[in-house]
Design a protein around this motif. Structure first.
Motif, short mmCIF file in Angstrom:
data_model
loop_
_atom_site.label_atom_id
_atom_site.label_comp_id
_atom_site.label_asym_id
_atom_site.label_seq_id
_atom_site.Cartn_x
_atom_site.Cartn_y
_atom_site.Cartn_z
N LYS A 156 0.81 -1.21 0.00
CA LYS A 156 0.00 0.00 0.00
C LYS A 156 0.85 1.27 0.00
O LYS A 156 0.38 2.33 -0.43
N PRO B 124 -3.19 -1.49 -9.68
CA PRO B 124 -3.60 -1.88 -8.33
C PRO B 124 -4.74 -2.88 -8.31
O PRO B 124 -5.59 -2.91 -9.22
N TYR C 151 -8.27 -1.24 -3.93
CA TYR C 151 -7.57 -0.03 -3.52
C TYR C 151 -8.33 1.21 -3.99
O TYR C 151 -8.24 2.28 -3.38
N SER D 108 -13.35 0.11 -2.50
CA SER D 108 -13.41 -1.07 -1.64
C SER D 108 -14.85 -1.33 -1.21
O SER D 108 -15.79 -0.61 -1.59
N SER E 239 -11.37 5.90 -3.35
CA SER E 239 -10.15 6.56 -2.85
C SER E 239 -9.71 7.65 -3.83
O SER E 239 -10.28 7.82 -4.91
#
Length: 408
Positions: free
Chosen positions: A263, A283, A287, A290, A322
């Protein structure tokens, strides 16, 4: 009898058609790539076979992904792992029974049959099988194991036949392990690509790895585009990611003693480091978006929230995205998350059982491509995304061909 005038007329018509498509019919620009994970027809056929690649391309894959391992005599073949037990029929062949052994790969003990114990000639006697129990096994034992050279020749031919740019997205599998047994992958890969005329920046090639040191080595030797893969072991009940060995960090970090976890490569500082040697990140998709358990069971995992007697992704709900895509794009890094699959048990409840809805969520987030087991679903979802976001795409879809210029 050959008729030059008729042939010339047909060529002119074809050229006029291509020009009309390119200039008049609203071709969508900068669309996300459909990357055929292990071929792109992996939901239908055994992994990493020319038949899989052919179907994946027919279903719209822009790139196919050959995972690379080395044989005893130094050839690069296409398998998901050095251990052949899960993806070939080797265990059923009595002539190779004595080859079964135990090895340590990236710190984990495995028992099986390893590519490095077989010559290419022996590999060619094996046949691929479906490694996932919930997918169709009826093609087991039918298709050969291809070499990298064979994949390149095949993709070149398909590009010409399809009239579009199709590429390869090879992964160097367990590079530190291959170096430890005297079968390093990197220079072998570069030699094959050089012989094919594909060892340059503009080639339809993107090389990926879960390790960092071999990507840095490749950067020092070639201008090829490189992508840093970023893994994790699992997702916790609250949607945070779990980092259990051997999926906690790049294995070259383990060997070198470097602290940190996968991460860390996706923090702003980690992305800046990646930018010094690679062109993008790959990724694990969680990430980026989620999911958390809808209800947490007494043992700490998800409860069977929908009452179907199973605990799977359908018992989870999505969390807010994210900022990794935005942060990567600020640095000019591509973002190609993995792996997208169609089975409902692998889809969070928000997607309502539709894999297209999952693709749309990631396309709308701004990813530059997706690794798909079912290239047809990724392609259809991309078309829907473009119809919503590109005014000219519908006109091209109806009237032309070659309607997409991907982010390549």
């Amino acid at each position: 009898m050959f008729k030059p005038l008729r042939w010339a007329g047909l060529c002119l018509l074809a050229l006029a058609s291509l020009q009309a498509t390119a200039h008049d019919r609203g071709r969508a620009e900068n669309a996300p790539l459909v990357i055929g994970h292990r071929g792109g027809a992996t939901g239908y056929l055994p992994d990493h076979t020319l038949e899989n690649y052919a179907l994946g391309i027919a279903m719209g894959a822009d790139y196919v992904e050959p995972d690379l391992v080395a044989t005893k005599d130094g050839h690069l073949i296409v398998r998901h792992e050095p251990n052949l037990i899960a993806t070939t029929n080797v265990a059923s062949l009595p002539q190779f029974a004595s080859r079964k052994r135990t090895a340590i790969i990236d710190g984990a003990t495995e028992t099986g049959f390893f590519a490095s114990d077989f010559t290419l000639a022996e590999i060619k006697t094996l046949r691929a099988i479906q490694p996932l129990a919930d997918r169709d096994p009826s093609f087991n034992g039918q298709f050969e194991i291809p070499t990298l050279e064979e994949v390149i020749a095949f993709v070149k031919r398909k590009s010409a036949e399809e009239g579009r740019r199709i590429g390869i997205y090879p992964e160097t599998k367990h590079p530190t392990y291959h170096q430890s047994i005297g079968l390093a992958l990197e220079d072998r890969l570069l030699r094959v690509l050089t012989k094919a005329g594909w060892n340059h920046r503009g080639a339809p090639v993107i090389v990926q790895s879960f390790e960092t040191a071999n990507l840095k080595y490749l950067r020092s030797k070639s201008s090829l585009r490189l992508v840093q893969l970023v893994d994790a072991d699992d997702v916790n009940a609250d949607g945070s990611l779990a980092f259990n060995k051997p999926y906690d960090k790049p294995y070259d970090w383990v060997v070198s003693g470097r602290a940190g976890l996968f991460k860390d490569l996706l923090t702003p500082a980690g992305l800046a480091e990646v930018k010094t040697y690679a062109d993008g990140i790959g990724p694990w998709k969680l990430y980026l978006i989620s999911s958390a358990c809808k209800t947490v069971a007494a043992g700490g995992g998800c409860a069977d929230n929908n009452g179907d007697g199973l605990v799977d992704e359908r018992d989870r709900k999505l969390l807010p995205a994210s900022d990794i895509v935005a942060n990567a794009h600020k640095l000019g890094l591509m973002v190609h998350p993995y792996t997208f699959r169609n089975e409902q048990k692998r889809l969070a409840s928000d997607y309502q059982g539709s894999p297209v809805n999952e693709y749309l969520a990631f396309y709308e987030l701004g990813v530059d491509g997706v690794f798909a087991d079912f290239a047809d679903s990724a392609f259809a979802a991309r078309a829907m995304f473009l119809l919503k976001n590109d005014a000219g795409y519908a006109r091209c879809l109806v009237n032309g061909r070659g309607c997409v210029t991907s982010r390549d």
